[in-house]
Write an enzyme that holds these catalytic residues in place. Sequence first.
Site, PDB file in Angstrom:
ATOM      1  N   GLU A 102      12.042   3.012  52.038  1.00 33.14           N
ATOM      2  CA  GLU A 102      11.850   1.949  53.032  1.00 33.14           C
ATOM      3  C   GLU A 102      10.479   1.296  52.897  1.00 33.14           C
ATOM      4  OE1 GLU A 102      12.838  -0.211  54.850  1.00 33.14           O
ATOM      5  OE2 GLU A 102      13.993   0.402  56.587  1.00 33.14           O
ATOM      6  N   ASP A 103      10.392   0.064  53.380  1.00 32.11           N
ATOM      7  CA  ASP A 103       9.096  -0.622  53.392  1.00 32.11           C
ATOM      8  C   ASP A 103       8.236  -0.139  54.555  1.00 32.11           C
ATOM      9  OD1 ASP A 103      10.794  -1.796  55.295  1.00 32.11           O
ATOM     10  OD2 ASP A 103      10.317  -3.854  54.742  1.00 32.11           O
ATOM     11  N   ASP A 106       9.038   1.469  61.671  1.00 33.32           N
ATOM     12  CA  ASP A 106       8.413   0.823  62.826  1.00 33.32           C
ATOM     13  C   ASP A 106       8.887   1.558  64.087  1.00 33.32           C
ATOM     14  OD1 ASP A 106       6.950  -1.247  64.132  1.00 33.32           O
ATOM     15  OD2 ASP A 106       8.749  -2.445  64.345  1.00 33.32           O
ATOM     16  N   PHE A 155       1.526  -7.259  62.804  1.00 32.25           N
ATOM     17  CA  PHE A 155       2.610  -7.684  61.920  1.00 32.25           C
ATOM     18  C   PHE A 155       2.050  -7.843  60.512  1.00 32.25           C
ATOM     19  CE2 PHE A 155       5.724 -10.441  59.916  1.00 32.25           C
ATOM     20  CZ  PHE A 155       6.879  -9.779  60.266  1.00 32.25           C
ATOM     21  N   ARG A 168       6.544 -11.899  50.458  1.00 25.91           N
ATOM     22  CA  ARG A 168       6.973 -10.611  49.905  1.00 25.91           C
ATOM     23  C   ARG A 168       6.274 -10.336  48.578  1.00 25.91           C
ATOM     24  NH1 ARG A 168      11.511  -8.856  52.831  1.00 25.91           N
ATOM     25  NH2 ARG A 168      12.934 -10.478  53.539  1.00 25.91           N
TER      26      ARG A 168
HETATM   27  P1  XMP Z   1      12.650  -0.208  62.826  1.00 19.91           P
HETATM   28  O1  XMP Z   1      14.079   0.057  63.149  1.00 19.91           O
HETATM   29  O2  XMP Z   1      11.917   0.988  62.292  1.00 19.91           O
HETATM   30  O3  XMP Z   1      12.736  -1.348  61.756  1.00 19.91           O
HETATM   31  O4  XMP Z   1      11.917  -0.832  63.998  1.00 19.91           O
HETATM   32  C1  XMP Z   1      11.973  -1.360  60.634  1.00 19.91           C
HETATM   33  C2  XMP Z   1      12.200  -2.705  59.981  1.00 19.91           C
HETATM   34  O5  XMP Z   1      11.568  -3.747  60.742  1.00 19.91           O
HETATM   35  C3  XMP Z   1      10.899  -4.630  59.895  1.00 19.91           C
HETATM   36  N1  XMP Z   1       9.461  -4.643  60.237  1.00 19.91           N
HETATM   37  C4  XMP Z   1       8.533  -5.437  59.705  1.00 19.91           C
HETATM   38  N2  XMP Z   1       8.636  -6.386  58.757  1.00 19.91           N
HETATM   39  N3  XMP Z   1       6.309  -6.802  58.910  1.00 19.91           N
HETATM   40  C5  XMP Z   1       7.522  -7.068  58.366  1.00 19.91           C
HETATM   41  O6  XMP Z   1       7.594  -7.928  57.497  1.00 19.91           O
HETATM   42  C6  XMP Z   1       6.119  -5.863  59.876  1.00 19.91           C
HETATM   43  O7  XMP Z   1       4.996  -5.653  60.351  1.00 19.91           O
HETATM   44  C7  XMP Z   1       7.302  -5.139  60.286  1.00 19.91           C
HETATM   45  N4  XMP Z   1       7.499  -4.147  61.187  1.00 19.91           N
HETATM   46  C8  XMP Z   1       8.840  -3.875  61.126  1.00 19.91           C
HETATM   47  C9  XMP Z   1      11.120  -4.144  58.494  1.00 19.91           C
HETATM   48  O8  XMP Z   1      12.182  -4.886  57.918  1.00 19.91           O
HETATM   49  C10 XMP Z   1      11.536  -2.709  58.629  1.00 19.91           C
HETATM   50  O9  XMP Z   1      12.426  -2.279  57.623  1.00 19.91           O
HETATM   51 MG    MG Z   2      13.311  -3.655  56.077  1.00 15.83          MG
END
Ligand code: XMP
Ligand code: MG
Length: 184
Positions: A102-103, A106, A155, A168
């Site tokens: 995962e990236d 959150d 963010f 990206r």
């Molecule tokens: P959860 O379910 O853990 O979701 O809240 C995680 C997904 O939310 C996106 N995400 C972000 N994407 N910058 C982004 O570009 C951020 O700071 C960020 N925080 C959450 C992301 O797709 C991740 O997989």
């Molecule tokens: Mg994601």
Amino acid sequence: MYSMDNDIDHILVSEDALKAKVNELGAQISRDYAGKDLLLVSILKGSVVFMADLMRAVQIPCAIDFMVVSSYGGANTSSTGLVKIIKDLDADLTGRDVLIVEDILDTGITLSKLVPVLKMRNPGSVKICTILSKPSRRMADIEPDYCGFEVPDEFVVGYGLDYDEKYRNLPYVGVLKPEVYSGE
Ligand code: XMP
Ligand code: MG
């Protein structure tokens, strides 16, 4: 010349730091999964950059697969609900050791729903490897098994993460200048 760098307010994780950490994670995963049937599962699109680097830092044979998911509803959705699978895996998970790539973890809601779905497919194991984590935002009872960096509640973009599908391709993780959001 206009460069994306001009849109960045500050860098949170540098390119060098990412590289060093990915190598460290790859070495650790190689030790932990030696002799196992490792399948790396990338959650699109955010994890593609990390996936491409991590798979080359893993020094044991492994397979890869990709998945697109989205959570039903908003943050107040029950964390026991199912996740919506937009694009499913091609691989059969039976007996295999699945590592979700995962990236960012959150709130944790997405993966807290996805992990039980994958576990229903009789894998040997399911674990999580994320390059970033925002522990202060966690709502679901889930933590990564492998984690690159903890970041504050800002963010972030770059290294696969987007704002409006852009940035990206930044090679580091940073925070955008406020005027980029307001479109000035
Ligand atoms: P959860 O379910 O853990 O979701 O809240 C995680 C997904 O939310 C996106 N995400 C972000 N994407 N910058 C982004 O570009 C951020 O700071 C960020 N925080 C959450 C992301 O797709 C991740 O997989
Ligand atoms: Mg994601």
